[in-house]
Structures are given as C-alpha cells and as structure tokens.
Scaffold this active site. Structure first.
Site, PDB file in Angstrom:
ATOM      1  N   TYR A  70      66.490  55.272  18.156  1.00  0.00           N
ATOM      2  CA  TYR A  70      66.850  55.822  16.847  1.00  0.00           C
ATOM      3  C   TYR A  70      68.093  55.116  16.287  1.00  0.00           C
ATOM      4  O   TYR A  70      69.136  55.112  16.941  1.00  0.00           O
ATOM      5  CB  TYR A  70      67.094  57.326  17.034  1.00  0.00           C
ATOM      6  CG  TYR A  70      67.816  58.041  15.923  1.00  0.00           C
ATOM      7  CD1 TYR A  70      67.357  57.976  14.611  1.00  0.00           C
ATOM      8  CD2 TYR A  70      68.947  58.805  16.190  1.00  0.00           C
ATOM      9  CE1 TYR A  70      68.018  58.657  13.607  1.00  0.00           C
ATOM     10  CE2 TYR A  70      69.614  59.491  15.194  1.00  0.00           C
ATOM     11  CZ  TYR A  70      69.149  59.408  13.901  1.00  0.00           C
ATOM     12  OH  TYR A  70      69.800  60.081  12.911  1.00  0.00           O
ATOM     13  N   ASP A 115      67.804  63.727  24.384  1.00  0.00           N
ATOM     14  CA  ASP A 115      67.662  64.188  23.004  1.00  0.00           C
ATOM     15  C   ASP A 115      66.230  64.678  22.823  1.00  0.00           C
ATOM     16  O   ASP A 115      65.301  63.877  22.769  1.00  0.00           O
ATOM     17  CB  ASP A 115      67.977  63.020  22.060  1.00  0.00           C
ATOM     18  CG  ASP A 115      67.839  63.408  20.604  1.00  0.00           C
ATOM     19  OD1 ASP A 115      67.352  64.520  20.324  1.00  0.00           O
ATOM     20  OD2 ASP A 115      68.212  62.597  19.741  1.00  0.00           O
ATOM     21  N   ILE A 135      64.972  66.607  20.336  1.00  0.00           N
ATOM     22  CA  ILE A 135      64.891  67.217  19.017  1.00  0.00           C
ATOM     23  C   ILE A 135      63.463  67.263  18.466  1.00  0.00           C
ATOM     24  O   ILE A 135      63.165  68.016  17.545  1.00  0.00           O
ATOM     25  CB  ILE A 135      65.865  66.500  18.057  1.00  0.00           C
ATOM     26  CG1 ILE A 135      66.094  67.342  16.814  1.00  0.00           C
ATOM     27  CG2 ILE A 135      65.390  65.107  17.710  1.00  0.00           C
ATOM     28  CD1 ILE A 135      67.328  67.006  16.058  1.00  0.00           C
ATOM     29  N   LYS A 160      63.978  68.784  12.743  1.00  0.00           N
ATOM     30  CA  LYS A 160      62.657  68.161  12.867  1.00  0.00           C
ATOM     31  C   LYS A 160      61.583  69.216  13.090  1.00  0.00           C
ATOM     32  O   LYS A 160      60.683  69.369  12.275  1.00  0.00           O
ATOM     33  CB  LYS A 160      62.658  67.172  14.034  1.00  0.00           C
ATOM     34  CG  LYS A 160      63.788  66.170  14.000  1.00  0.00           C
ATOM     35  CD  LYS A 160      63.753  65.294  12.760  1.00  0.00           C
ATOM     36  CE  LYS A 160      64.942  64.344  12.751  1.00  0.00           C
ATOM     37  NZ  LYS A 160      65.045  63.600  11.503  1.00  0.00           N
TER      38      LYS A 160
END
Lengths: 580, 469
Positions: free
Chosen positions: A294, A379, A381, A417
């Site tokens: 990302y 992460d 998410i 998200k």
C-alpha cells in the site's frame, strides 16, 4: 503472465546503495558551490518550494545514510586539499580552489548524464517516485546543515513538496475532471482510490430508520450534550471499544474473540499505523514490508518517525505470496548494514494484490519473528471484504492457540474499508502488549475520534442484526463486481493476480508495455489516464518489483460502468498491440 | 523481547509517586451531588460547561445538522466518503468567520491559510514538527500548561526552555526575561526556533497586553525565529483590557509586508470557546505557505470526522446563534469567575487579577509551611485528600514560586462551586486555628526538593487522563 525476472531480489538493495552514493556525491558538490551560509528567506520570491527541490531529491531511504553522507565529504576534502597544495606553488589560492571546484562540477555533470541515460530497471522504481519516499532519515537532513531557508524544519520541507507520484497525480486529475454519467460522460473514471461505494445504501437506510430527530433525543444517559461535548478518554469510549471488539470478532469469522480492553481507537488507520511506528521503532530502525505494498505505508510509517521500510519483494510467479527466505535475507542484509530491524509489516488481506496469507504462512511468520525477536504489525483492515471461498485467518487466531508470543503482535483495523466509512475516521490498534497499549493510549491525544461520531458508530455497530446483514450483502456485492471486472478483462486477454479479498484487482498488463521497465509502465499508465480516461494505480507506486502491473479498484463503480471501463481499456490496449 | 522504542518505553515514570496516588484517589472518589457528596471535586479540568443549554437548544432546533441532511435531503454518501485533508470548505469558511467574530472583526482570516487538526493538542504538535528539528528549542513563558511538556516534546524531540516570569510584575513577559531565556538556550547549546505563548494565558487567565505582544514580535523579528500564539481561550475574555490577537499587532505595525508575518502562527480550537472538547476540533492558522502545506499533509494523522465537520459548519454559519453564544458565554464566565474570587477572598485567599480563562490563578503562599515546593506538595495533598478538591499546583506548570495553584470553575454547577468554596474556607479556618500550635515548624530547613521528582510526576497532577488543557 510476466515471467519471473532472473535478477535476484538481492540485487535491489545493492542497487539502491549504488544510487544513493551517486546522490550523495551530487549533494556534496551542490553543497560546495553556494557560498552563502543561510540565504535570506525567499518570502517575496516566487515559489518557495523550488528552493527545496534539490535537497529533497537527494534524500535517500537508507537510515545508515548519515555516516555514508559524510564519507564522500571526506573523500572530497582529500581530493581538494592536496590539489590546493600543488597549485598554490604557482597560482595561489584562487586557482587552488577553482580547479577542484571545476573538477567536482564536471564530475557532477558526468554523473547526471550517466544517470539519465541509464535505463531504469524496475528494482529502482522505488527511487523514482519522489513523493512517496521522501521522508528520509532525519539525521541525514540534519547533517546537511543549510536547507535553503532557516525557518521551517527539515521534516516540514520534505513533506511540503508537491506530490509528483503518479498515485497522487492521478487522484488530482480525477478531481479536476470526474466522470459523471449525465454531466461529464467523457470524464475520468476513478479506479485509483480505495473506496467502497457498493453498500452505502444499506447504511443510509439504517440511518433513516434509527437517526430520527435530534441526535440528542435518542434516549440513554450518554446521549445528552454532556455525553458528546465534554472531554472523553482520548483512546475512545469504552462503549465503542466493546462494540468494536464485537464487530471485529464477527468480521473475523467468530474464530477469535477480541478483548475490548486491548482496543485503542484512533482517527483512522493512518494514525494507528503512525502511532505503532512511534511505539515500536526508533528513528533509523526499519520494518520489513513484503511488496507490492500500500503506497500510504511510506507516509504513515516513515514521514514523521524517521523509521525506514525495507521492501521484501514478492513475485507474480509465486502469486505474490511472501517467502520467509526472502524475509530472512532482507533481515540479514539490514543487519550487515548495521540497521536494526524492529518488525515485519504485513497487510492481510493484502493491498494491492487482494490475496490472503495462509495459516501455515502465519505460523511461519510468527516463528520468524520469534527467532529474530522482532514485532509483527498485521494490517487487517480488509478482513471483512473477502469474496472468495478462501478462508481469512487473522493473526489473532494464530495466537489464540499459541500464547507464548502474543506481545509481539499488533493488529490494525478500521471502519474505512469494511464499513465504507472513511469519512468517520475510526481506526483501531489491537495489541497483545500492555506496554504498547499504554503508550498508544497516551499518543491518541494527538488523534482522537470525535465523540458525536463515536456515539453514532456505537449504536450502529451494536445493532448486530444490521451489521451481520450488511457484511453478508457487502461481500456478495464485492464478489459480483470482482467477477464481472475480472471476466471483462479476461475477454481482452488480460489476466489478474489471484485474489479473494479487498476492493481491487491487481492486473497484469506487462504484455502491453514497452520498454519492459518502469518507464514503459508509466507510459501505459499515462495512456490509460489521458486516452482511456481511467485512473489506476501503477505497480511501481506500490513498490512492485515487476513492471506492468496495475491496481484497479472496482468498488467505486456500479455494474453498468464495468463494460464502459473495459471498453476504454480495450482502446488503449489495441493501440499498444499495434505499435508493439 | 521488550523491544519498544525509546519514546514508548520512557513514559511510565513516576507512577509510584505520591502525586500519582493522589490522582488515583480522585478517580476512585469523584464527587457527585447525589451519589457521592463527600467525594473529591474536580477543579483541575478546564472544561466549559456553562453554556451547554445554548448548544443543546441549537441542536434540538437543527436536527438536520447531526442527521446528515442538507435542506431535508440526505448527504450521507458525500460525508461517508469525505476524507480530504484540506477539510470541508464550508466548515473552514465558517470557522475563520467565527475566529474573526471572537476578535471583534478587527482582523480577518483566509480559509486557505487554515489547517484543521484533531484538537489544539495536535495543532501544537504539528507546528513543532513543522518548525523545529529534533534537539532544537522553543521558549515558553512560565507558568505554562503542563501538557506542553508532552505535546510539544514527546514525539518531536523538541526542547522547551522556560521564560521565567514572576509574581513581582503579575507574571508579565519582559524583554529581559526573553533575552535571558534565549541566552540560557544558547548556553545549553540549543538552537532556538521560536517562542510559544498562550494568549489568554493558561494557567494565569490573563490576556497579553499590547505592549507584551509588540515585545514578542520585535523579539522574534530580531532573532529571526517563529512565534506561536495559542489563542484557544480567546472567547473567554470577559473583562477589560479586551483581547488583542497577535494578528492585530501584525496589522498595526509595519509588519504588513515584512517576513515576520510568515513566522507568526496561531493555534485555535473549539474546545474552550465553544465548550466542545469532545468534538476534537483544532486549527493552525499561518501565513507561511510551506507551513500550511506540510501541516495540511500531516493532518492526515488526525483528521476530524466528516460528520463533525458538517455539524459544526452548520452551527457556526448560524450567525445569530454564534453572536448570542459568544456574548452570553462571556457573561456567564464572568459571573462564575466573580463567584470564585469572592469566595476565596472571604477565606482570605487572594488571586492574580485576571480577565479571561476558565480558571483562577490562586495565591496560597501564606498557607505554605515553608517557601518550598515540598511544602507546596504537602499543601496540595491536604487539599486533595482532606479538603476534597482536585486542583493543580503551580509546580506542575513550572511556576518558579511555590504556593500558586490553578482552580477551574467552569466544569461544574454553581452549587458544586459553592460547596468547593465552603470546603476551602473551613480548611483555612482550621489551619489558622492550628497555626498557633507549631509556628517554629515553618522554618524547618527543608531544602527545595522539587527537582527530585520527575517531570512526569508533575504532569500527572493535571488532568492527565486525556486532552485536558
């Protein structure tokens, strides 16, 4: 399918070092020429940013750059001093300083030419994305002394620089000329922003059912003005922690139970990541990050902390899955450079590829972290945005059965998200380490979530019937869009990486780029943006080691728009085929 | 495996101290009119609850603002996805107009120069990140808000050098004190990057005079450094002399086209003036494009939720409401302030004469057993444990004279404040009775041992829980 590159990923850091040395040499020369120590602030002169262009482009990503930055200085001096001695015999001081200066100047010109004529190989892609990697180590900035204007900190000047990464340019272009079916049918279609618009109607409907009248009239003791206006714990209301832990348990498939007292709420995952970076690493320390990753990690983990990210490359031939061997090599190389690695940062499900880390891999990762005595930031998410049959396994689940190493694992979550609410700025740090939790709680004073928003989210997440239905419907809708998009591309002969989560496809267009390097990739990206009028994220912005991959987010579209996007891609791809 | 960063591991100091124990005492035993009338009254929290009724009635009359609606139409989708770090334009415009209104419309602000942050805490830290490198210093007049020690220094690694102010001139900033602090920084080999003042001052409750402001501007002009003016209490000025913003000084003098303009930065927030600390809304105002640019990008680490921005843009655009709120709130602060001053005076306790803030700077030097910080802590403990008032000792604000305390008056009801006054009055009476017993104890040679407590300890005495300012 792009073939696996023969060149080993081991070469990448070495290359970076090479490049860095050039940059430093460059820097030394520029540092010699301006004779004024602190030029007056260019307040009245046109663009203040220009003054910073050169220093910022010289920033490197390597934390041990401080000693290295000095090395060339010394060699420079070694060169100049004897020359002065030689020349002083006849020409005196003037020639004595002119000649070495000229030498250094020509050397610089030579280097510049040499560099620009050098075709850029994909592994250096990281160095060519100016904005995303500019944080650099603070020590490096400090040693430079003058940064043009005395007033602003080195940190600020590097951050103030305009974004010239394609990631940001694309987003700006869409802002200027956004596609709209009725009003601007020739505008740019946004596939570059990681946003889920598929299920907003469900939340809107919930609001209309539950948010009647004034927000204060909802009843309950907390929903009076005192409950929203006064100071509240900066790491979040306990009610929201309870609701969030419940929601996370639900999202992760009820295989683990999250404990509300280990939840720290932050204003978005962005600040959650920065806070963890501040807690786990000192300036100059590093995290290993599997690529492609990302683009925002560079900002979140590095900008203000001075922490470095070391890319660990994954390849298309392995479906971009992580290998422990590669991690191990990167770790050892860092150690040889004298750099302390503090942890591994993974995103699972992975942004941008959309694949999942297998249970076996997670165990291996934990073993690796234990052996090396480092942290893991996971992460997660996108945990609720899975659409395939593959099972998502949270890092927390691995720990449940294996309690010994809990305190090295930290999980990032948020509602931007899975719950499509980026505007609400609700992020989560979930850690098993009491000290990290204590420090994070204190650091949330710089990044609290607004209380009225927390109250609203509490009631939303506490309605478990709603959240369950939402998650189910949202997953189905993501799957529909994913299948349509992938199928559309396949008809054009374009394949995507295997994915079963997230809001993207990671699309292989390497066949259509020429030359086969980052330049070719950016040329195609430019065509997609300006001719096809779609904004996608080039793999190089995600540090992908192979050129020609693009991240396409399809959850900003509606079903009707998919044929349009595919048609637009077809046009560009056909011209590429013809010219190729 | 205790591999945490230095920043994370250095923050647990002082937890076994008596200060911390005192703090826990309050948390365990908070006053409640009905449930716990003997509990400790919180007077260490600078919160403004005086005008909640006004906010409440506005919210009741404007349900659309909190319900994601504009003119009855849902704008939820727009807000759900809004995460632009430039902020909601409507909110920024409303906020700059509100700031101008509070300053009597003598100055105006350009919303392009405004950066939104998650509270003033974050605004101040962001400015530190922007203006100073690790190891560089800012000068702060003492006494100052204890949270600065953490907010300004912790992650940024910036140093604070105190500008020593004393009661001899009412804690005013003088030229010599500024020069002395600058000199002291140089002696410590610290590069000074600027001065940070709170105007009106927390904890003193006084607004800076025009003379002081001129002094500050010429000082930073001469030294080529920055000035941060934290004006989060600007709306609480209830008495003359009125509030003078640093922006006004920049207009009046010959600074209009001077580079000094770009080196002055303002911090603002809605936590005090509008009594909404729970909304976490702060702002940086700067004329320096580069500061605005980098602070805007850094605001990614503390964005305000779109729901909150929209709600407040509606509230602040309601001019009739803001006008009424500002004047009514001032009136109420003035009334409360007068009430506390009167009560303390009856107990024989003087205060620094003040014209702003949500607190009084109380002089209890005559109640100390000796002129030491140790005696101050002793008195403070008595006031927390025996009297049942949680107030903030001057030492936590780096005050150089022992015996001063900050008492907040706006975070409680009138009855509670009355009770607090009663409690302190009977305490003073009990002291003066017992005073005759052991007068010689007053001059026992206890040395000032303030230094033996870590700074963290002192900070804990303030409302450490959160973002209190």
């Amino acid at each position: 399918m792009a073939q696996c590159q023969t060149e080993s990923h081991l070469a990448a850091p070495a290359k970076q070092n090479n490049l860095k040395l050039h940059e430093h040499t460059n820097k030394i020369t520029t540092a010699y020429f301006p004779t004024t120590k602190n030029p007056p602030p260019p307040h009245t002169s046109g663009n203040p940013i220009s003054a910073f262009d050169s220093p910022t482009t010289h920033m490197t990503r390597n934390p041990d750059s401080e000693p290295e930055a000095r090395k060339p200085t010394r060699t420079g001096m070694r060169l100049i001093v004897p020359l002065q001695g030689i020349v002083q015999g006849r020409g005196g001081l003037l020639l004595g300083s002119l000649i070495p200066c000229a030498l250094v100047y020509f050397f610089q010109v030579y280097l510049k030419r040499h560099r620009s004529s050098n075709p850029q190989s994909p592994s250096t892609s990281a160095e060519n994305l100016p904005e995303l990697h500019r944080s650099s180590s603070r020590a490096n900035l400090l040693t430079r002394g003058s940064i043009g204007r005395v007033h602003v900190s080195a940190r600020a000047s590097s951050i103030a620089k305009p974004n010239d990464s394609p990631y940001y340019i694309g987003l700006d272009r869409v802002r200027e000329d956004p596609y709209d079916e009725m009003n601007n049918p020739n505008g740019i279609i946004q596939l570059g922003l990681s946003e889920n618009r598929l299920s907003l109607d469900l939340i809107e409907e919930w609001l209309s059912r539950n948010l009647s009248g004034s927000m204060l009239a909802e009843g309950g003791d907390d929903l009076n003005i005192r409950g929203i206006a006064t100071y509240q714990p900066s790491d979040g209301l306990m009610e929201l922690k309870v609701a969030m832990a419940g929601f996370m348990t639900e999202v992760m498939g009820r295989t683990v139970s999250f404990n509300p007292s280990s939840v720290v709420l932050t204003s978005g995952a962005t600040s959650a990541l920065e806070i963890l970076s501040f807690c786990l690493a000192d300036q100059g320390n590093a995290f290993l990050v599997p690529t492609p990753y990302y683009p925002g990690f560079d900002r979140d983990m590095r900008w203000r902390t001075g922490v470095e990210l070391i890319p660990v490359h994954c390849r298309s031939c392995d479906d971009f899955t992580l290998s422990i061997k590669a991690l191990d090599q990167a770790f050892n190389q860092a150690r040889k450079r004298g750099q302390k690695v503090r942890g591994v940062l993974i995103s699972n499900p992975s942004n941008p590829v959309g694949n999942l880390l297998s249970r076996v891999m997670l165990y291996d990762l934990l073993d690796f972290a234990r052996e090396r005595n480092i942290h893991i930031i996971s992460d997660e998410i996108f945990a609720g945005s899975t659409h395939g049959n593959e099972e998502f396994v949270s890092m927390a689940e691995i720990l449940n059965s294996e309690d010994s190493d809990r305190d090295r694992v930290h999980i990032i979550y948020g509602l931007s998200k899975d719950f499509s609410l980026p505007g609400f700025r609700v992020g989560v740090i979930y850690s098993f380490n009491e000290n990290v939790l204590a420090a994070s709680r204190k650091l949330t004073r710089f990044a609290s979530v607004s209380t009225p928003t927390q109250r609203l989210v509490v009631s939303m997440l506490s309605d478990t019937q709603f959240t369950q239905e939402y998650m189910k419907t949202n997953r189905e809708r993501i799957k529909t869009m994913h299948d349509l998009f992938v199928e559309g591309l396949r008809e054009l002969g374009i394949e995507s990486a295997k994915s079963s989560a997230c809001l993207y496809c990671f699309v292989d267009m390497s066949r259509f780029i020429s030359p086969y390097n980052e330049k070719g990739e950016l040329e195609l990206w430019d065509k997609l943006l300006n001719i096809a009028k779609i904004n996608v994220t080039p793999g190089s912005a995600c540090h992908c080691i192979e050129p020609g991959w693009f991240r396409c987010c399809y959850t900003t579209l509606n079903e009707k728009e998919i044929p349009l996007v595919i048609e637009r891609i077809r046009k560009v791809v056909e011209t590429c085929k013809l010219s190729g | 495996m205790k591999l945490l960063s230095r920043k994370a591991s250095c923050n647990s100091h002082g937890q076994d101290s008596s200060y911390f124990a005192g703090w826990q005492e309050y948390e365990k035993n908070p006053y409640d009119e009905v449930k716990n009338p003997q509990g400790i009254i919180q007077m260490g929290l600078a919160e403004n609850q005086l005008s909640f009724d006004l906010l409440e009635s506005w919210l009741a009359q404007n349900p659309d603002a909190a319900g994601f609606k504009r003119n009855g139409e849902s704008i939820f989708r727009e807000l759900a996805l809004f995460q632009d770090y430039h902020g909601l334009p409507a909110f920024k415009n409303a906020l700059v107009e509100f700031m101008a209104e509070i300053r009597g419309n003598k100055v105006s602000f350009d919303s392009n120069n405004l950066v939104l942050t998650a509270g003033a805490t974050s605004a101040n830290e962001t400015l530190m990140f922007c203006l100073a490198n690790p190891g560089e210093a800012f000068l702060l007049p003492t006494p100052y808000y204890p949270g600065f020690d953490r907010d300004l220094k912790w992650r940024t690694e910036v140093e604070i050098v105190p500008i020593q102010c004393s009661s001899s001139n009412g804690f005013r900033i003088t030229e010599s004190a500024l020069e002395e602090a600058y000199q002291q920084a140089q002696n410590r080999n610290l590069k000074v990057k600027g001065v940070l003042v709170t105007n009106p001052s927390n904890p003193l409750g006084i607004s800076l005079s025009r003379h002081e402001l001129n002094l500050l501007v010429s000082f930073i002009a001469a030294k080529g450094i920055h000035l941060i003016s934290d004006e989060i209490y600007s709306g609480t000025v209830f008495n003359s002399p009125g509030f003078v913003s640093i922006m006004e000084v920049l207009m009046n003098k010959n600074y209009v086209n001077s580079p000094v303009r770009n080196r002055v930065h303002i911090v603002y927030s809605l936590s005090k003036d509008l009594g909404l600390p729970g909304f976490r809304v702060g702002a940086i105002y700067s004329n320096d494009k580069m500061v605005v640019e980098s602070a805007t990008k850094m605001s990614s680490f503390g964005l305000i939720s779109s729901q909150t921005q929209y709600l407040l843009s509606e509230m602040l655009s309601d001019k009739k409401f803001t006008k009424n709120y500002v004047s009514e709130n001032r009136k109420r602060v003035k009334q409360r302030h007068a009430m506390l001053i009167r009560g303390l005076k009856n107990a024989g306790i003087p205060c620094l004469e003040s014209n702003a803030g949500l607190f009084c700077w109380v002089d209890m030097r005559h109640l100390l057993s000796s002129k030491t910080f140790e005696a101050e802590m002793e008195l403070w403990k008595k006031i927390v444990y025996q009297v049942g008032l949680n107030i903030s000792p001057g030492s936590s604000c780096h005050c150089i004279e022992p015996g001063w305390f900050r008492m907040c008056f706006a975070n409680m009801s009138e009855q509670t404040l009355n009770l607090a006054i009663q409690r302190i009055k009977s305490f003073v009476n009990s002291i003066s009775e017992s005073n005759n017993i052991s007068p010689n104890q007053q001059y026992s040679n206890k040395s000032s041992r303030r230094k033996s407590f870590s700074k963290w300890v002192f900070r804990l005495s303030f409302h450490d829980r959160e973002t209190e300012r």
